[in-house]
Design an enzyme around this catalytic site. Structure first.
Site, PDB file in Angstrom:
ATOM      1  N   ASN A 159      37.878 -23.324 -34.896  1.00  0.00           N
ATOM      2  CA  ASN A 159      38.265 -21.981 -35.077  1.00  0.00           C
ATOM      3  C   ASN A 159      36.971 -21.197 -35.789  1.00  0.00           C
ATOM      4  O   ASN A 159      36.819 -21.109 -36.757  1.00  0.00           O
ATOM      5  CB  ASN A 159      39.792 -21.752 -36.135  1.00  0.00           C
ATOM      6  N   ASP A 173      32.261  -9.615 -18.698  1.00  0.00           N
ATOM      7  CA  ASP A 173      32.564  -9.006 -17.390  1.00  0.00           C
ATOM      8  C   ASP A 173      33.125  -8.260 -17.714  1.00  0.00           C
ATOM      9  O   ASP A 173      33.847  -7.498 -16.640  1.00  0.00           O
ATOM     10  CB  ASP A 173      32.826 -10.024 -16.281  1.00  0.00           C
ATOM     11  N   GLU A 210      29.006 -21.100 -17.171  1.00  0.00           N
ATOM     12  CA  GLU A 210      29.980 -21.731 -16.218  1.00  0.00           C
ATOM     13  C   GLU A 210      30.978 -20.297 -15.652  1.00  0.00           C
ATOM     14  O   GLU A 210      30.783 -20.314 -14.528  1.00  0.00           O
ATOM     15  CB  GLU A 210      31.516 -22.699 -16.323  1.00  0.00           C
ATOM     16  N   ASP A 263      37.911 -13.888 -24.940  1.00  0.00           N
ATOM     17  CA  ASP A 263      38.315 -13.541 -24.973  1.00  0.00           C
ATOM     18  C   ASP A 263      39.143 -12.262 -25.035  1.00  0.00           C
ATOM     19  O   ASP A 263      38.915 -11.658 -25.977  1.00  0.00           O
ATOM     20  CB  ASP A 263      39.981 -14.251 -24.952  1.00  0.00           C
ATOM     21  N   GLU A 300      26.602 -20.418 -30.936  1.00  0.00           N
ATOM     22  CA  GLU A 300      27.856 -19.712 -29.610  1.00  0.00           C
ATOM     23  C   GLU A 300      29.185 -19.799 -30.967  1.00  0.00           C
ATOM     24  O   GLU A 300      29.730 -20.890 -30.242  1.00  0.00           O
ATOM     25  CB  GLU A 300      27.118 -20.499 -28.934  1.00  0.00           C
TER      26      GLU A 300
END
Length: 216
Positions: free
Chosen positions: A96, A154, A192, A118, A44
């Site tokens: 990273n 989202d 979360e 992001d 992930e």
């Protein structure tokens, strides 16, 4: 998002080598040796506070999981979850994502997860999006032939952008949901951020894509 500095976090990460892998490049093409088995490896990118990757590791002991997070002050929370869960099939990397091919060899990863990355909404930041073609190039190098990428967000604009990016790259769309929590999808493990956005009434988008199968 402003991150609260945790000056003690780095030392804590060093104290738990059973979960946190420092100098991960030394394990390139040897990750199965580190885990001590030949189980599939799922990673992930942007693991955050670790809810998703920890719950996945608990639910699927026959799969090895690696959570990658760039921010030390965030991944230390994922470490807390790993310690509490006592999952032997989970490792954490504080690095990273751009260093992916320095750490994993060709075909070493079976599946890759991107959860609530992001969105980098400005056009000038397009190359920073984790579904931009240069990142897909990296994923293609470390994934097995026919490996999969599972993506949740989202952000509608990022989801639409990503679907186009996947299509232009030649990836096969295996699953798509424009409203995950009002679908028939089974076995979803929330992050979360996902729980937070869901409580706000935000729609969650999800897709699964498959990289080309390379014939030998």
């Amino acid at each position: 998002m402003r991150l609260r500095n945790k000056p003690w976090a780095k030392e804590k990460l060093l104290n738990y080598p059973q979960f946190v892998v420092y100098h991960p490049e030394t394990w390139k093409e040897k990750w199965h040796d580190l885990f001590g088995n030949n189980h599939p490896i799922h990673i992930e990118i942007g693991t955050g506070k670790g809810r998703f990757i920890t719950e996945m590791a608990k639910a699927n002991p026959e799969i090895n999981y690696i959570g990658i997070e760039a921010y030390t002050s965030v991944i230390v929370s994922a470490l807390d979850r790993a310690i509490e869960a006592e999952v032997p099939n989970l490792k954490l990397l504080n690095m990273n994502a751009q260093k992916l091919i320095d750490v994993f060899g060709p075909g070493e990863i079976d599946r890759l997860y991107l959860n609530f990355s992001d969105p980098w909404p400005k056009n000038k930041h397009e190359k920073r999006r984790l579904t931009y073609k240069s990142f897909l190039d990296m994923y293609a190098k470390v994934l097995v032939s026919g490996g999969e990428l599972h993506f949740k967000t989202d952000n509608q604009a990022l989801f639409e952008y990503s679907l186009i990016s996947f299509s232009e790259y030649g990836l096969k769309l295996k699953y798509i949901s424009l409203d995950l929590h009002n679908s028939d999808f089974q076995g979803n493990i929330m992050t979360e951020y996902e729980e937070k956005f869901l409580q706000k009434g935000n729609r969650i988008y999800r897709c699964e894509v498959q990289f080309p199968t390379i014939s030998k």
